[in-house]
Design an enzyme around this catalytic site. Structure first.
Site, PDB file in Angstrom:
ATOM      1  N   GLY A 114      -2.180   2.232   4.941  1.00  0.00           N
ATOM      2  CA  GLY A 114      -0.849   2.573   4.460  1.00  0.00           C
ATOM      3  C   GLY A 114      -0.848   3.969   3.857  1.00  0.00           C
TER       4      GLY A 114
ATOM      5  N   ASN B 179       0.847  -1.197   0.000  1.00  0.00           N
ATOM      6  CA  ASN B 179       0.000   0.000   0.000  1.00  0.00           C
ATOM      7  C   ASN B 179       0.879   1.242   0.000  1.00  0.00           C
ATOM      8  OD1 ASN B 179      -1.745   2.187   1.568  1.00  0.00           O
ATOM      9  ND2 ASN B 179      -3.139   0.715   0.637  1.00  0.00           N
TER      10      ASN B 179
ATOM     11  N   ARG C  60      -1.011   5.048   0.777  1.00  0.00           N
ATOM     12  CA  ARG C  60      -2.061   5.347  -0.202  1.00  0.00           C
ATOM     13  C   ARG C  60      -3.422   5.472   0.461  1.00  0.00           C
ATOM     14  NH1 ARG C  60      -6.139   3.640  -3.531  1.00  0.00           N
ATOM     15  NH2 ARG C  60      -6.103   4.563  -5.619  1.00  0.00           N
ATOM     16  N   CYS C  61      -3.690   4.598   1.438  1.00  0.00           N
ATOM     17  CA  CYS C  61      -4.974   4.653   2.136  1.00  0.00           C
ATOM     18  C   CYS C  61      -5.238   6.033   2.740  1.00  0.00           C
ATOM     19  CB  CYS C  61      -5.014   3.629   3.270  1.00  0.00           C
ATOM     20  SG  CYS C  61      -5.347   1.950   2.754  1.00  0.00           S
ATOM     21  N   MET C  62      -4.169   6.677   3.190  1.00  0.00           N
ATOM     22  CA  MET C  62      -4.325   7.934   3.921  1.00  0.00           C
ATOM     23  C   MET C  62      -4.094   9.151   3.040  1.00  0.00           C
ATOM     24  SD  MET C  62      -2.765   6.851   7.624  1.00  0.00           S
ATOM     25  CE  MET C  62      -1.291   6.080   6.962  1.00  0.00           C
TER      26      MET C  62
END
Length: 246
Positions: free
Chosen positions: A233, A190, A235-237
């Protein structure tokens, strides 16, 4: 979630997150930054009960060349994929949506926990969840909003054709089976790509980061011991709002 020239106000699958849709709908409708602006709202802005037509941003990778890659996970349903694809085609914002079938497990909550785009021809992949024979469909359509779904024999060749590259480079999660499973859980796949070949990822994923480095991918490491516990991760945030075309 921004996809090419518009935004999708995603209806969420889990009750705990469904308020997010209402919050985002209010922001895009009334906040002075967005109110009255001429941008496309693909999905989620209508006063409807979406029922099982749900989609979450972690399952959606905007990979360029008019293509969008979407994972059908425990939180993104085939109905949600078709609804978003129809709107993308109707507004002329995408040529193709590629859908992958994922296990309905929290350990691979979204597509970007097991696969992210790192360079024009390069993806990170956790092969235990994204094997070569993972079920894959190509969705195409036109401005009528009709969607045609065709099952594909290979997700790799489907992405190669969509991105117009000769060969897709897949960098698998590093270490032995135990180490790879641990680093996948710690969001080694991620990563947030800030430009082709340069990504932000957790420094703790040493085996996978070493593989990225050997493949010519520059990793900008960040500490993530506590962040990772929240199942997210780099990208998630993030929420990219502008991208150069590839």
């Amino acid at each position: 979630m921004l996809v090419y020239g518009g935004v999708s106000i995603n209806p969420m699958a889990k009750v705990a997150r469904q308020r997010e849709t209402n919050h985002l709908r209010a922001i895009y409708r009334w906040h002075p930054t967005f109110a009255g602006q001429d941008f496309i709202k693909y999905f989620g802005d209508e006063p409807l009960a979406y029922d099982h037509s749900t989609i979450e941003g972690g399952d959606v990778l905007v990979i360029g060349k008019g293509a969008v890659l979407i994972g059908m996970s425990e939180r993104t349903t085939p109905q949600g994929v078709e609804h978003l694809a129809s709107s993308l085609f109707r507004h002329g914002q995408a040529k193709q949506v590629i859908a992958l079938e994922l296990p309905k497990d929290r350990s691979c909550m979204h597509l970007d926990t097991v696969m992210t785009h790192m360079r024009e021809d390069t993806f990170s992949v956790y092969p235990n969840v994204i094997p070569d024979d993972v079920k894959c469909w190509s969705l195409t359509g036109d401005e009528s909003g009709r969607v045609k779904a065709t099952q594909q024999s290979s997700y790799i060749s489907t992405i190669e054709k969509a991105l117009q590259v000769d060969k897709l480079n897949l960098i698998t999660t590093g270490g032995d089976n135990f180490e790879a499973e641990r680093e996948q859980w710690n969001d080694a796949n991620n990563v947030l790509t800030v430009k082709p070949g340069v990504v932000i990822g957790y420094e703790r994923n040493t085996y996978t980061n070493e593989k990225y480095d050997k493949a010519g991918i520059t990793v900008l490491p960040i500490p993530g011991d506590e962040l990772g516990r929240g199942r997210g991760g780099a990208r998630c945030m993030s929420c990219p709002i502008e991208r150069d075309g590839i």
